[in-house]
Design a protein around this motif. Structure first.
Motif, mmCIF file in Angstrom:
data_model
loop_
_atom_site.group_PDB
_atom_site.id
_atom_site.type_symbol
_atom_site.label_atom_id
_atom_site.label_comp_id
_atom_site.label_asym_id
_atom_site.label_seq_id
_atom_site.Cartn_x
_atom_site.Cartn_y
_atom_site.Cartn_z
ATOM 1 N N THR A 23 7.380 16.551 3.088
ATOM 2 C CA THR A 23 6.725 15.314 2.649
ATOM 3 C C THR A 23 5.845 15.576 1.430
ATOM 4 O OG1 THR A 23 6.730 14.487 4.916
ATOM 5 C CG2 THR A 23 5.241 13.395 3.372
ATOM 6 N N GLY A 39 -0.819 3.620 -1.606
ATOM 7 C CA GLY A 39 0.119 2.590 -1.172
ATOM 8 C C GLY A 39 1.473 2.722 -1.841
ATOM 9 N N ALA A 42 3.181 5.778 -0.360
ATOM 10 C CA ALA A 42 3.618 5.525 1.012
ATOM 11 C C ALA A 42 4.894 4.695 1.018
ATOM 12 C CB ALA A 42 2.505 4.826 1.795
ATOM 13 N N LYS A 43 4.926 3.671 0.190
ATOM 14 C CA LYS A 43 6.117 2.817 0.125
ATOM 15 C C LYS A 43 7.325 3.611 -0.368
ATOM 16 C CE LYS A 43 7.781 -1.557 -1.700
ATOM 17 N NZ LYS A 43 7.487 -2.724 -2.531
ATOM 18 N N CYS A 45 7.815 6.828 -0.170
ATOM 19 C CA CYS A 45 8.181 7.874 0.796
ATOM 20 C C CYS A 45 8.693 7.311 2.116
ATOM 21 C CB CYS A 45 6.967 8.752 1.113
ATOM 22 S SG CYS A 45 6.429 9.822 -0.205
ATOM 23 N N TYR A 47 6.545 6.386 4.532
ATOM 24 C CA TYR A 47 5.573 6.817 5.531
ATOM 25 C C TYR A 47 4.366 5.887 5.490
ATOM 26 C CZ TYR A 47 8.311 11.103 5.481
ATOM 27 O OH TYR A 47 9.333 12.004 5.546
ATOM 28 N N THR A 48 3.502 6.018 6.469
ATOM 29 C CA THR A 48 2.290 5.210 6.475
ATOM 30 C C THR A 48 1.327 5.719 5.417
ATOM 31 O OG1 THR A 48 1.120 6.601 8.073
ATOM 32 C CG2 THR A 48 2.503 4.805 8.970
ATOM 33 N N ALA A 49 0.446 4.850 4.977
ATOM 34 C CA ALA A 49 -0.567 5.244 3.995
ATOM 35 C C ALA A 49 -1.469 6.336 4.570
ATOM 36 C CB ALA A 49 -1.388 4.032 3.576
ATOM 37 N N ALA A 50 -1.769 6.264 5.861
ATOM 38 C CA ALA A 50 -2.624 7.284 6.492
ATOM 39 C C ALA A 50 -1.955 8.655 6.451
ATOM 40 C CB ALA A 50 -2.932 6.884 7.931
ATOM 41 N N ASN A 51 -0.654 8.698 6.716
ATOM 42 C CA ASN A 51 0.084 9.958 6.684
ATOM 43 C C ASN A 51 0.113 10.530 5.270
ATOM 44 O OD1 ASN A 51 1.714 12.106 7.384
ATOM 45 N ND2 ASN A 51 3.555 10.895 7.662
ATOM 46 N N SER A 53 -1.934 9.868 2.851
ATOM 47 C CA SER A 53 -3.302 10.228 2.481
ATOM 48 C C SER A 53 -3.672 11.611 3.021
ATOM 49 C CB SER A 53 -4.266 9.175 3.019
ATOM 50 O OG SER A 53 -5.572 9.466 2.619
ATOM 51 N N ARG A 54 -3.250 11.897 4.244
ATOM 52 C CA ARG A 54 -3.515 13.213 4.840
ATOM 53 C C ARG A 54 -2.834 14.315 4.028
ATOM 54 N NH1 ARG A 54 -0.638 16.157 8.404
ATOM 55 N NH2 ARG A 54 0.808 14.440 8.815
#
Length: 120
Positions: A23, A39, A42-43, A45, A47-51, A53-54
């Motif tokens: 990722t 954002g 995330a879109k 990829c 994946y979620t924005a939280a993921n 961001s991590r």
């Protein structure tokens, strides 16, 4: 890496560890085209924005990306473009390995059925 003390080797290992997650490589590849916010990444990829961001936090800790806040958004960009030279070097090495393996398989497929144990 010659003669590096253990503390330095730990830092080198942490850098490579940041690159060992698919990722994160996908995020770096997306940032190759220019800066993006969480954002957008995330879109792209899936994946979620939280993921995302991590993963970005991990990449930032290793100095691979930089972040810049603008209003309510945070944008990320590549901090060290040399990471692409490193990734390209690794990709080239993997491609050569696959080419050698394919060449070895072709040799065996050409000789299939002609060896001493083949049926007449």
């Amino acid at each position: 890496m010659e003669d590096l003390p253990p503390e330095a080797l730990q830092q080198v290992a942490a850098y490579f560890q940041a690159l060992s997650e698919p990722t994160r490589l996908q995020i770096l590849n997306l940032l190759r085209g220019g800066e993006r916010n969480v954002g957008e990444l995330a879109k792209a990829c899936g994946y979620t924005a939280a993921n995302v961001s991590r993963h970005l936090t991990h990449l930032q800790q290793q100095g691979l990306v930089e972040r810049e806040g603008r209003g309510t958004s945070v944008f990320y960009r590549i901090a060290d473009p040399a990471v692409f030279a490193l990734c390209d070097l690794v990709c080239g090495n993997i491609a050569r390995k696959h080419e050698r393996n394919a060449a070895e398989r072709r040799v065996f497929s050409r000789t299939a059925g002609t060896g001493p144990l083949s049926k007449p």
